[in-house]
Design a protein around this motif. Sequence first.
Motif, PDB file in Angstrom:
ATOM      1  N   LEU A 278     127.739 -40.241 -64.829  1.00  0.00           N
ATOM      2  CA  LEU A 278     127.939 -39.062 -64.056  1.00  0.00           C
ATOM      3  C   LEU A 278     126.282 -38.330 -63.631  1.00  0.00           C
ATOM      4  O   LEU A 278     126.153 -38.712 -64.459  1.00  0.00           O
ATOM      5  N   HIS A 279     127.030 -37.586 -62.275  1.00  0.00           N
ATOM      6  CA  HIS A 279     125.344 -37.044 -62.256  1.00  0.00           C
ATOM      7  C   HIS A 279     125.472 -35.755 -61.219  1.00  0.00           C
ATOM      8  O   HIS A 279     126.769 -35.700 -60.873  1.00  0.00           O
ATOM      9  N   TRP A 280     125.068 -34.387 -62.028  1.00  0.00           N
ATOM     10  CA  TRP A 280     125.516 -33.490 -60.830  1.00  0.00           C
ATOM     11  C   TRP A 280     124.476 -34.002 -58.909  1.00  0.00           C
ATOM     12  O   TRP A 280     123.728 -33.854 -59.263  1.00  0.00           O
ATOM     13  N   ASP A 281     125.547 -33.365 -58.698  1.00  0.00           N
ATOM     14  CA  ASP A 281     124.855 -33.092 -57.318  1.00  0.00           C
ATOM     15  C   ASP A 281     125.150 -31.627 -56.668  1.00  0.00           C
ATOM     16  O   ASP A 281     125.869 -31.318 -56.715  1.00  0.00           O
ATOM     17  N   PRO A 282     123.676 -30.913 -56.577  1.00  0.00           N
ATOM     18  CA  PRO A 282     123.580 -29.966 -56.378  1.00  0.00           C
ATOM     19  C   PRO A 282     123.523 -29.235 -55.015  1.00  0.00           C
ATOM     20  O   PRO A 282     124.248 -28.526 -54.294  1.00  0.00           O
ATOM     21  N   ALA A 283     124.333 -30.510 -53.925  1.00  0.00           N
ATOM     22  CA  ALA A 283     124.191 -30.466 -52.837  1.00  0.00           C
ATOM     23  C   ALA A 283     125.595 -30.034 -52.467  1.00  0.00           C
ATOM     24  O   ALA A 283     125.971 -29.414 -51.253  1.00  0.00           O
ATOM     25  N   LEU A 284     127.302 -30.679 -53.330  1.00  0.00           N
ATOM     26  CA  LEU A 284     128.176 -30.805 -53.359  1.00  0.00           C
ATOM     27  C   LEU A 284     128.303 -29.798 -54.275  1.00  0.00           C
ATOM     28  O   LEU A 284     129.585 -29.400 -54.070  1.00  0.00           O
ATOM     29  N   HIS A 285     127.510 -29.045 -55.477  1.00  0.00           N
ATOM     30  CA  HIS A 285     128.210 -28.221 -56.342  1.00  0.00           C
ATOM     31  C   HIS A 285     129.604 -29.406 -57.451  1.00  0.00           C
ATOM     32  O   HIS A 285     130.491 -28.959 -57.218  1.00  0.00           O
TER      33      HIS A 285
ATOM     34  N   ASN B 216     134.760 -39.800 -47.741  1.00  0.00           N
ATOM     35  CA  ASN B 216     134.790 -38.117 -47.221  1.00  0.00           C
ATOM     36  C   ASN B 216     133.286 -38.444 -46.307  1.00  0.00           C
ATOM     37  O   ASN B 216     132.573 -38.093 -47.036  1.00  0.00           O
ATOM     38  N   SER B 217     133.996 -37.341 -45.009  1.00  0.00           N
ATOM     39  CA  SER B 217     132.693 -36.957 -44.173  1.00  0.00           C
ATOM     40  C   SER B 217     131.474 -35.975 -44.850  1.00  0.00           C
ATOM     41  O   SER B 217     130.082 -36.211 -44.657  1.00  0.00           O
ATOM     42  N   SER B 218     132.025 -35.132 -45.837  1.00  0.00           N
ATOM     43  CA  SER B 218     131.658 -34.199 -45.702  1.00  0.00           C
ATOM     44  C   SER B 218     129.850 -34.422 -46.729  1.00  0.00           C
ATOM     45  O   SER B 218     128.591 -34.202 -47.596  1.00  0.00           O
ATOM     46  N   ARG B 219     130.776 -35.459 -47.738  1.00  0.00           N
ATOM     47  CA  ARG B 219     129.937 -35.719 -49.363  1.00  0.00           C
ATOM     48  C   ARG B 219     128.909 -36.693 -48.464  1.00  0.00           C
ATOM     49  O   ARG B 219     127.757 -36.181 -48.834  1.00  0.00           O
ATOM     50  N   ALA B 220     129.207 -37.391 -47.344  1.00  0.00           N
ATOM     51  CA  ALA B 220     127.829 -38.023 -47.131  1.00  0.00           C
ATOM     52  C   ALA B 220     127.077 -37.032 -46.391  1.00  0.00           C
ATOM     53  O   ALA B 220     126.246 -37.763 -46.144  1.00  0.00           O
ATOM     54  N   ALA B 221     127.469 -36.525 -45.962  1.00  0.00           N
ATOM     55  CA  ALA B 221     126.673 -35.615 -44.877  1.00  0.00           C
ATOM     56  C   ALA B 221     125.827 -34.993 -45.768  1.00  0.00           C
ATOM     57  O   ALA B 221     124.745 -34.576 -45.584  1.00  0.00           O
ATOM     58  N   ALA B 222     125.911 -34.851 -46.765  1.00  0.00           N
ATOM     59  CA  ALA B 222     125.247 -33.504 -48.142  1.00  0.00           C
ATOM     60  C   ALA B 222     124.687 -34.371 -49.107  1.00  0.00           C
ATOM     61  O   ALA B 222     123.259 -34.570 -50.228  1.00  0.00           O
ATOM     62  N   ALA B 223     124.452 -36.028 -49.264  1.00  0.00           N
ATOM     63  CA  ALA B 223     124.262 -36.901 -49.969  1.00  0.00           C
ATOM     64  C   ALA B 223     122.469 -37.383 -49.468  1.00  0.00           C
ATOM     65  O   ALA B 223     122.963 -39.100 -49.916  1.00  0.00           O
TER      66      ALA B 223
ATOM     67  N   LEU C  53     134.099 -28.801 -47.597  1.00  0.00           N
ATOM     68  CA  LEU C  53     132.800 -27.580 -47.971  1.00  0.00           C
ATOM     69  C   LEU C  53     132.367 -27.378 -46.762  1.00  0.00           C
ATOM     70  O   LEU C  53     132.691 -27.932 -45.450  1.00  0.00           O
ATOM     71  N   LEU C  54     132.068 -25.737 -46.758  1.00  0.00           N
ATOM     72  CA  LEU C  54     131.454 -25.242 -45.927  1.00  0.00           C
ATOM     73  C   LEU C  54     129.997 -24.652 -46.150  1.00  0.00           C
ATOM     74  O   LEU C  54     129.433 -24.518 -46.701  1.00  0.00           O
ATOM     75  N   LEU C  55     129.788 -25.383 -44.969  1.00  0.00           N
ATOM     76  CA  LEU C  55     127.796 -26.085 -44.495  1.00  0.00           C
ATOM     77  C   LEU C  55     127.444 -24.592 -43.548  1.00  0.00           C
ATOM     78  O   LEU C  55     128.580 -24.214 -43.215  1.00  0.00           O
ATOM     79  N   PRO C  56     126.545 -24.250 -43.684  1.00  0.00           N
ATOM     80  CA  PRO C  56     125.937 -23.606 -43.002  1.00  0.00           C
ATOM     81  C   PRO C  56     125.453 -24.367 -41.450  1.00  0.00           C
ATOM     82  O   PRO C  56     124.957 -24.814 -41.236  1.00  0.00           O
ATOM     83  N   ALA C  57     125.323 -23.557 -40.670  1.00  0.00           N
ATOM     84  CA  ALA C  57     125.922 -24.286 -38.931  1.00  0.00           C
ATOM     85  C   ALA C  57     124.445 -24.440 -39.326  1.00  0.00           C
ATOM     86  O   ALA C  57     123.525 -23.329 -39.348  1.00  0.00           O
ATOM     87  N   PRO C  58     123.711 -24.955 -37.687  1.00  0.00           N
ATOM     88  CA  PRO C  58     122.301 -25.148 -37.363  1.00  0.00           C
ATOM     89  C   PRO C  58     122.225 -23.560 -36.441  1.00  0.00           C
ATOM     90  O   PRO C  58     123.073 -23.995 -35.879  1.00  0.00           O
ATOM     91  N   ARG C  59     121.500 -22.745 -36.397  1.00  0.00           N
ATOM     92  CA  ARG C  59     121.069 -21.632 -35.946  1.00  0.00           C
ATOM     93  C   ARG C  59     120.201 -22.193 -35.000  1.00  0.00           C
ATOM     94  O   ARG C  59     119.290 -22.532 -35.016  1.00  0.00           O
TER      95      ARG C  59
ATOM     96  N   LYS D   9     134.255 -21.365 -53.422  1.00  0.00           N
ATOM     97  CA  LYS D   9     133.644 -20.591 -54.410  1.00  0.00           C
ATOM     98  C   LYS D   9     131.884 -20.729 -53.806  1.00  0.00           C
ATOM     99  O   LYS D   9     131.364 -21.601 -53.150  1.00  0.00           O
ATOM    100  N   ALA D  10     131.380 -19.696 -53.519  1.00  0.00           N
ATOM    101  CA  ALA D  10     129.387 -19.764 -52.975  1.00  0.00           C
ATOM    102  C   ALA D  10     128.885 -20.838 -54.394  1.00  0.00           C
ATOM    103  O   ALA D  10     129.297 -20.431 -55.328  1.00  0.00           O
ATOM    104  N   PHE D  11     127.531 -20.971 -53.813  1.00  0.00           N
ATOM    105  CA  PHE D  11     126.554 -21.795 -54.106  1.00  0.00           C
ATOM    106  C   PHE D  11     125.416 -22.153 -53.339  1.00  0.00           C
ATOM    107  O   PHE D  11     125.786 -21.739 -52.296  1.00  0.00           O
ATOM    108  N   PHE D  12     124.650 -22.178 -54.130  1.00  0.00           N
ATOM    109  CA  PHE D  12     122.856 -22.201 -53.131  1.00  0.00           C
ATOM    110  C   PHE D  12     122.466 -23.736 -53.503  1.00  0.00           C
ATOM    111  O   PHE D  12     122.598 -23.979 -54.414  1.00  0.00           O
ATOM    112  N   ALA D  13     123.100 -24.435 -52.569  1.00  0.00           N
ATOM    113  CA  ALA D  13     122.230 -25.441 -52.469  1.00  0.00           C
ATOM    114  C   ALA D  13     120.808 -25.881 -52.233  1.00  0.00           C
ATOM    115  O   ALA D  13     120.026 -25.480 -51.018  1.00  0.00           O
ATOM    116  N   PRO D  14     119.741 -26.258 -53.353  1.00  0.00           N
ATOM    117  CA  PRO D  14     118.201 -26.371 -53.254  1.00  0.00           C
ATOM    118  C   PRO D  14     117.806 -27.402 -51.492  1.00  0.00           C
ATOM    119  O   PRO D  14     118.846 -28.182 -50.642  1.00  0.00           O
ATOM    120  N   PRO D  15     116.873 -27.088 -50.793  1.00  0.00           N
ATOM    121  CA  PRO D  15     116.900 -27.620 -49.980  1.00  0.00           C
ATOM    122  C   PRO D  15     116.738 -28.669 -49.601  1.00  0.00           C
ATOM    123  O   PRO D  15     115.918 -29.816 -50.630  1.00  0.00           O
TER     124      PRO D  15
END
Length: 1601
Positions: free
Chosen positions: A112-119, A221-228, A927-933, A1003-1009
């Motif tokens: 296992l490893h930690w995915d900061p984009a998915l927390h 899982n679509s959200s995982r694929a998008a964040a990976a 996962l609630l991702l920020p929408a593109p502005r 729960k809120a978290f900050f994902a690295p850019p």
Amino acid sequence: MAQQQAAVCTQLHPPTAVTHCNAAWLTRCLPSTASVGGGADNNPLPDLVVVRSTQLELFSLHCSTASTQHLQLVFSCQLFGVVESVAVLRGRAPGQRDALLLTFRDAKLSVLHWDPALHDLIPSSLHYFEGDASLKQGRTVFPYPPLALTDPLGRCGAVLMFRHQLAVLPALDSDDLGLGLSAPEEDEEAAAAAALGLTSPLTAAAAAPAAAAAAAGAASNSSRAAAAAAPSAAAAVGNSYVDNLGKAGIKEVRDACFLHGSSEPVLALLHEGEPTWAGNLRQKKDTCVLTALSLNLTRKHHPKIWGAQQLPSDAYRLSAAPCGGVLVLCQHLVLHYKQGQQTGVVLHPSALLPSTPPPPLTFDPGVMAEAGGPGPAAAEYARQHAMDVHPEAVPAAVAFCDTSRAAELKVTADCASVCWLAADKALLCLRSGQLLQLALLPQQAGGSARRLDVARAGAAPQPSCCCSLPGPGLGPSSTAQTEPQPAMLFLGSAAGDSLLVRASPSAPASAGVKRAAGAEGGAAAAAASEDEPASKRFRLESVETGNPDAAAHAAAAAKACADAAADAAAAAAAAAAAAVASDSEDEEALIYGTALMAATGTAPATVVAAPQLRRYQMKVLDSLANIGPVRDFAVADTAGGPTDGAPAALVACSGEGKGGTLTVLRRSIVPDVITEVPLPGLLGAWAVQHRQQAAAATEEAAAVPVVHDTDVQYHSYLLLTFQGSTKVLATGDELREVTDNVEFAVDTPTLAAGSLCGGRRIAQAFPLGLRLLDGEESVQDVWASELAPPPPHGAPPGSGGGATIVAADICDPFVLLLLSDGSAVLLAADPPTSRLSVDAVGPDVAALRPTNAGDRITACSLFADSCGWLASQQPQQQQQQQQLGDRRAGLAYALLCRASGACQLYALPAWQLVFASSDGLAAGAALLLPAPREAGSGDGAAAAGTADEAEGAAEVVEARLVSFGAVAAGRRDAAAAKANTSPACEAPVLLALTADHQLLSYKAFFAPPAGGSSRGGSSGVGGSLRFRRQRLDLPPLLPPAPGAEQLRLRRLHCFEGLGEDAPYSGVFVSGQHPHWLVASRGRLLPHPHHLPLGGAASGVAGFAPFHNINCPHGFIVASSGTSSGIQISQLPPRTRIDAPWPRQRVPIKGTPLKIAHYAEAGLFAVLSSRQVPSRPFLPEEDEPGEPAASYSYALAEAAAKARGTMEGHEVRLVWPGGGWQGVWRHQLLAGERALSVAAVRLKDQSTGATVPLLAVGAALPAGEDYPCGGRLLLFEVTRGDGGQWAGRHIYTREFRGPVTALAGLEGYLLLASGNRIETCSLSSTTVTSTAEDGTVAAETTWKLQRSAFFDGPVLLTSLNVVKNFVLLGDCQHSVQFVRYKDEGRQLSLLSKDFNRIDTAATQFLINGSSLHLASADSAGTLRLLSYAPSHPGSWKGQKLVAWGSFHIGDPASAMQRIRLQPPSPGDRTTRQAVLLSSAAGSLQLLAPLALPADSSLDMPAALAALRALQRELLLLLPQAAGLNPGAFRRRYAAIPPGMQGGRCFSRPLALDEQGVLDGDLLQQFLKLPRAQQDGAAEASGLERQQLINLLQGLWRASSLL
């Protein structure tokens, strides 16, 4: 018939016993020493990985102050598998994080490893070695589980399995990971997966179908694929290969470890060349071998480079020394081996050569005649030489060991753990709880040869594992230094609380003067601790006081273990025993500093008489609570509780030794009600504070905050709202209605109320407007008609003038109003004038004015970032700090939820967009991702989305963003001073209630850019803000309270600092099923709120914290319905609620074994054991016995006499009404073991009266040469003249076998003795006598007479009775079903299970008129059977029909039957479930499947649908660690008989025949997003709402205690 039966097995309480722990840089990379020194990271410590059987937890260390750290939970998940070992693969490249290796039986490995984009912890590779049958080489039993190992430099990992098979996993280079390429030898499938942009390749040695299904679910899982999309920055492994060590002569491997300081990975193996046993040591004693292999990963060749022979046969564990070499732990020795060097230390005199060898035992005729025969002569020889050791049994390694400490220490190191304080210093944690410090000291200055030294280091709860948390340049990760650095340690325990400890070295000069010449070990440590000032001694409070500091509870257990260690050391450690003060009634305990030899430049090569000392100060910083091992429990009403009508409590036997306790658990929080006032039609309540103008001005003018008096902090007014009115009460010494004397709006319902301007103003919101008051006087009115936005252009006339206020939220100095037209208005208080103004925040904020139906605001709230978590991640917002009235408050934010399902978070007062998501909050996205502005949309309104994006999803009707700082924030009392100073929940948590009554938690978290830039418009140093969904143990549906639908009042109520004994913070959820969400360690723990029986169907409509002179730090609950009113309450005293279940601990100074509830007196009978002064054993039989038997029996007695202590068993009575104090105890005979206890009601055959008695069963083991006898003891419980309860021993009867189980059967006593059950009838004889003074005394004698019996197979372990049916459990032959007939007094066999199963516990499962049998074996498998003579497979009733098998992982220690609530209020069917406990501290509920009354399904259709849902969830859900829940629940078929798995002669049940449903898996349906829930429901053949209603019925049936 059997196929229609169904039951659901659900885990109610997670395991709490810590089985494995390790330190890893998982969530962030290892910082360099320069960056740490420069302040780049204020917490340069790794994460802590904790495994509790099937629970995986990841903690980070939060630095509250410069000298204190606390554990904060980062991640937690339930595993469908029992973790056998844990290892950490270190990152090799700069900026690379570590990876986690978990092994499972029989031979599975998850990386296992930690995915900061998915927390999240996600699997990077799965390895399955069970498919190759050749690795087992024909064997079926492997007592040692698979062991995961890693190289200290991260070059490879390894798995040791199947006794001598070694699987090597080379680590992938960072260049390969960065490019997305696999190793050259990887197959095409792995290379293709890496090319797709996955975080790391998914490889497997032999992929199982279960692993493939889990991987497919993860990829779907679509959200995982998008964040990976970002490349992995964590370590990973490539393809593995297996090496058979048996070809090199290495077999029966016990342990292994990788060594430090080698150019290639070097693996040290501890294996046994020729097996031996304890009775054969004179022939074979030094049978273990140490072999070091160099792993050539390129050529896959492992040559032997060095080794050691003739290690003691009891060597069992290796630990690599950072300074070089390896430590070998034996029972009485600790050895250190390095290439060409060897040293060690002796811990116990039993390993030393005797001064004079004992003479051989010869049977001289004269001696035998004088002694009385061969038996007495052998016994006399044993008494004379009980403690002598034969020279031929002494290990050869003693020749090079230091023997000077053996007589002083007298400890054994079996089952010990090692953690390293520095490169050459280690802490040895013994099974008894004692701590020893080891040091590898140079023999001479500048030399490489070392010697091993040891000293006492105090005591702790019995550790099961330990690890050090080294920072960069600190601890064991660094090289040997002249000045040792502080070390952070974690001591995990399965028998007590786990401790986080800091070990700080003291100055060499001060340490050297505190120890006199010749003083050694623990006595020196104790003396040094006594010389410390009071400020350096960490006081550990009692667990009985309800102290909120978790470290205090754990340290009390540590003190108890220190007492046990002192008792075991006896006279040899008298000084240490005096220091720890055994059996102290005030429960005070200290963790002492340790004395350790320090190497100096002038030290000679040998140990000098008075070397320089280096002490380590130990300080407990935090602890993790543990209720295991749960050996037995009882479910009963505890009389004398805090509240009448309280639910039944579960009283469990927890702990071990002097740390043993009775743990009182309740599923719900039972408030301590102070007063109750009935108020029909009540809908809500608010308590507000008001400070006088003079007091407020004085505080503002002061340079520092003014410490208020206690009465100033009290609430001033209590507002109660009804359907058309509001009542106002003044709070003081008593509640006084002042409705007619105040200027509150009393002719309208109140929507919200709160304090503004630092308490100088009170704001009251009602449907038509808002009123601002100064105490009782109104100072400003703001009407809703003035706040409504103008109608849009072209709208018909009058369309915008009828808006009213539907909801309001108050957060000083802001007031946020939600209008009926879907718009919102923000008001702000002006500090100089203390008046509300719209212009202060801008009247034309575009975000508050909806432009279409999808943009309509459905919920809004305010959030004060008191912890500064958001501001710390976004420095640009720190400059906008608002000067609010509350000095503790930080930046204020506004949360808006739209009808489209989107949500936005704005920073006030500038309305700067912080987060905007259009992924659908109401749809329950994972996962609630920020929408593109969009360009030019600075207000973020374009991110709102449209209604089409959330089609079918229910609207969010209430949403709150909460975070909590230190639980005692703002309090200045004694309880707050002892509270934890770390934030209770620092990262914000988003709670959303939907229109279909579901509560969503994120729960809120900050994902690295990713790629150097964050996604969306929430960029900062911390990356993009995201929200990850969390699953809370809540009902599927949380409808509002009856009558509360009329007004849209708040249902999510925040509270901070509640509790007089211990402060707590969190959220209270009102409704028909009210719940507490208690903030602890960064998460919210849900607890149901107990409602009295009269208001069980009504619920709670309102809640408000209430601080009053008569109710300090309490709360008010507004109940609705027929029994509506207010309850002014406090949290229950002496109860900890920051745990999975509210708990209370009762120390008993011993190991609790069994417990029974004596209902007639409201007492609990507890069987316990503790160390007592040695007593003579019972004499042998009259005739001289066999010499071997007499020798063994006398040897055991003489050894106990020489030690001075022995284990003594006793029965005691504990009275809950008297503060859980022990009121009476009775000690059993010397050597007697208490096995069973039961409260029975027996019929007196002489008088016909029913007599309540307490029955105790015991065993009299006398060694393997004598048969084990048993005794039955009957006690009568009476109350004396002073009202004190006491027991009186009235009868004793001996049996040929141990009395293992007791029960009452239709007025008779039913007992199990050996393999036989007997029914005994009770009769009494009363004899009267007259004294000389004329007083008449009556004496009653009791007698038991056997009336019926039945012979079982081998040894009966359990006994259960329902009416005249008896269920028997045997240690080898499963269960038998017996019926008792009063006619003829016969016990006849009805049916039995013909399988060979080691039964540990049994119980009946009742579903209406159906009676089923439940049994649990020693391998952790639960089986369900039925007596069905008409079934074709029952052999005309001779065989019990199996209809369910379910593997739960941990073996069940006890099973109790409890009554369930009906799934719907109108259901009158009697259902009784089975509650199981385990040694790991978990609780499982096995309940019959019950359908709600409004369900349109019948039982077969519902069972088929739930089975289909299980199959769909297996494929749909990505499980933690890539494990397959279905394979885990069917693991019982793969456990061999040698591992207590039993031998089944019938075929395993097919999936469509399986009657036990996995409740843990079914509950994950609620975690799915709305779209996936619809798909899963369609696959099961039902609608989504039907499935939710079924799950709601399951929850209602399981809501107990």
